[in-house]
Design an enzyme around this catalytic site. Sequence first.
Site: not given
Length: 353
Positions: A200, A241-243
């Site tokens: 990540q 969460a990511h993004n």
Amino acid sequence: MMSTLSYTLGQLAAHVGAQVRGDADLPIQGLATLQEAGPAHLSFLANPQYRKYLPESRAGAVLLTAADADGFAGTALVVANPYLAYASLSHLFDRKPRAAAGIHPTAIVAADAEVDPSASVGAYAVIESGARIGAGVSIGAHCVIGARSVIGEGGWLAPRVTLYHDVNIGARVSIQSGAVIGGEGFGFANEKGVWQKIAQIGGVTIGDDVEIGANTTIDRGALSDTLIGNGVKLDNQIMIAHNVQIGDHTAMAACVGISGSAKIGRHCMLAGGVGLVGHIEICDNVFVTGMTMVTRSITEPGSYSSGTAMQPAAEWKKSAARIRQLDDMARRLQQLEKRLAAVTSSGDASSDA
């Protein structure tokens, strides 16, 4: 012993631009609800459902609209919006400790980290290489500020907040204890049934005037940064969460879960326990009611719900049993529709003969 904060009613009126109806020299030592207030308290009426408590309230004074003040025999501060006035005055009575500027001797600060002289760094805090701490920032005990992370001026971190590396935080951001910002996103590629980790390599960017609740987590992006807009308010125990991208002035209550790469617009409100699947978009000015599962994009402003409302347990069990029968009911309905169509068709043919 805790000292007493005290203001005259006139001083409070000047602070919020209120009109005093009554004794402007009345001392006020705190804020309280209509039900719990005493003679030294200022209360407020913002929700009509609490109007029934106004006549019997023991409050020294009450924040009221002009309409409510006309029928009130007691002392009042008349304002256009009592709730906003209460919000402003609440800061005058806030007893949250203010840390003195300086770095506690037990804190560990990397040689190349930049800490503004007006900032406060608490006991056993860690500030890693290349981090930058702005003017007036308060960092509580046992916080960790990762490498190259930035905290803008006026920020406040409660004890035990963790920022991983490359987290950029704007001005006047408050973060409560246990929050983790910049942890690795949940990214894996499947190779013949075996999960292979995806690094990540993005970060997290947070705008100005954001509030982040206790034990809330915001993961770093897989490639680009996870983005939190200006004025966003996040309650406790929220998972982002990511993004994910969250637009300006959106608010979320506790236990919301936002899956990866979801985009949420500006001025949205998500009530407690809402869940969003990944890779969908929510437009501006959307309100999602509690415990709703959002499984597709929302393109029109408005209020959205899913799930079933509360009902007595016995009734709920009957409803749940009927849900299990829906497939059979649908099949039987289709059969009836076919028979009805056949009968109708036969009748039409007879009338034409």
